[in-house]
Design a protein around this motif. Structure first.
Motif, short mmCIF file in Angstrom:
data_model
loop_
_atom_site.label_atom_id
_atom_site.label_comp_id
_atom_site.label_asym_id
_atom_site.label_seq_id
_atom_site.Cartn_x
_atom_site.Cartn_y
_atom_site.Cartn_z
N SER A 114 1.00 -1.18 -0.05
CA SER A 114 0.02 0.11 -0.02
C SER A 114 0.79 1.25 0.05
N GLU A 116 -0.80 4.05 0.68
CA GLU A 116 -1.56 5.13 1.54
C GLU A 116 -1.83 4.69 3.04
N TYR A 159 -3.90 5.26 6.00
CA TYR A 159 -5.58 5.33 6.76
C TYR A 159 -5.29 6.14 7.84
N SER A 190 -4.17 11.17 8.60
CA SER A 190 -4.79 10.44 7.67
C SER A 190 -4.28 10.95 6.29
N PRO A 212 -5.02 10.63 2.49
CA PRO A 212 -5.79 10.08 1.27
C PRO A 212 -5.14 10.36 -0.04
N PRO A 227 -12.29 3.95 4.89
CA PRO A 227 -11.47 5.26 4.37
C PRO A 227 -12.28 6.06 3.34
N CYS A 266 -9.18 -2.46 0.20
CA CYS A 266 -10.02 -1.25 0.74
C CYS A 266 -10.17 -1.00 2.15
N ALA A 284 -8.46 -1.70 6.33
CA ALA A 284 -7.31 -1.46 6.90
C ALA A 284 -6.22 -2.55 7.49
N VAL A 308 -4.38 1.94 4.17
CA VAL A 308 -5.60 1.55 3.33
C VAL A 308 -4.93 0.23 2.51
#
Length: 348
Positions: free
Chosen positions: A150, A152, A154, A164, A166, A246, A273, A275, A290
């Protein structure tokens, strides 16, 4: 033996082994270091690891002895190309009616995987697609076989500070980023800011960075950072209730986006999608990514193992259906190729 490897807060590596406890209740996380996953549908599994070691940034992590043989046969798809394009068109119609502003539409790829080790796939991803929030969790007794690359975050927690970050906006190069991508990012930042305000002290939620360009293997993303100071006594349950799932992988307004996802996606997303990461209750620290760019293993009643991988795109009024389909393929192509052991098309 149960084993897990995660990115740490300082860019290093955390490795853990041994199972002390397994729970599906976030309120049980009162002491120790926990490997944590939450499916997109909200089902939590947390495993307290008995042995944990930390290595600083640049230190080599333990190499996996097993080799990754690749998936067996062809990938199947929960939403074929035609169905995905029709889904994008349906979301645009709902946006035109004013019921939703943005929806993340996803599809899940599946392939047989035999007895191949998820640890070996995690090692392949670490070498072929390094990611800032990578994780490999190999705890079959808790139903967790996950290899995550990942990009990204979260939730990142240091004491009472929570951030966070995004991602919205994806292109092959920075020059190909569209005005629609920047608008989408701003919409989701506003959603995340509103989510965190439910559990943070008034006036402390801020946008530290808006729409910065980040380079990742094979593509670029627009990334923003939203930070707040948790109010005194705020619990993990309250934080998850306020912010999950998220916003970047659901949509806005979140409740109508989730209804649209339920209407259009034929299979559950599972850890994709959701955590994926760790919570260290003794240090009051956590890093939950995420669950994108993520492979996971599911077993049927006979023990047959299937490897799954999700990919999706954020749909707005300005979306081109064919362009969004291409984005799902762009996000998946490098990782699916690594899992196959050779190049191969995603769609159909």
């Amino acid at each position: 033996m149960a084993w897990a490897r995660f990115s740490s807060l300082d860019g290093g590596v955390i490795e853990g082994s041994g199972v002390e406890a397994v729970t599906h209740d976030i309120d049980d996380l009162t002491a120790g270091f926990w490997a944590v996953t939450v499916t997109f549908e909200g089902d939590l599994t947390a495993v307290r690891l008995s042995e944990v070691s930390r290595r600083g940034a640049g230190s080599p992590s333990e190499r996996v002895e097993a080799t990754w043989p690749g998936v067996e046969g062809e990938w199947t798809n929960s939403l074929g190309d035609t169905a995905y394009v029709e889904g994008v068109e349906e979301i645009r119609e709902r946006i035109a009616r004013g019921t939703v502003y943005q929806v993340n539409l996803c599809r899940v790829l599946s392939a047989a995987v035999g007895d191949a080790s998820i640890r070996a796939l995690g090692d392949v991803l670490a070498q072929g697609n390094p990611a800032p929030y990578a994780a490999t969790i190999d705890i079959p007794e808790a139903g967790l076989e996950i290899a995550c690359a990942s990009p990204e975050a979260y939730l990142v927690r240091r004491g009472n500070t929570v951030t966070s970050s995004p991602i919205k906006g994806t292109a092959a190069t920075a020059r190909e980023m569209l005005p629609k991508d920047f608008a989408e990012n701003v919409m989701i930042v506003d959603l995340v800011r509103n989510d965190l305000q439910h559990v943070c002290r008034p006036g402390t939620v801020r946008v530290d960075d808006l729409c910065r360009m980040e380079q990742h293997p094979g593509l670029v993303h627009l990334v923003s950072d939203v930070t707040g100071e948790l109010r005194e006594g705020a619990t993990w349950r309250e934080l998850l209730d306020a912010s999950f799932p998220p916003g970047s992988v659901s949509g806005t307004p979140k409740h109508t986006a989730l209804q649209t996802i339920s209407d259009l996606e034929p299979v559950a997303r599972g850890p994709y999608c959701g955590a994926i990461g760790w919570i260290d209750t003794d240090r009051d620290e956590a890093l939950l990514a995420v669950g994108i760019r993520t492979f996971w293993v599911e077993r049927d009643a006979s023990g047959k193992r299937t490897l799954r991988f999700g990919t999706g795109a954020g749909i707005t009024w300005g979306s081109d259906p064919q362009g969004e389909l291409h984005e799902t393929e762009l996000k998946a192509s490098r990782l699916v190729s690594l899992a196959r052991g050779s190049s191969g098309r995603v769609g159909a």
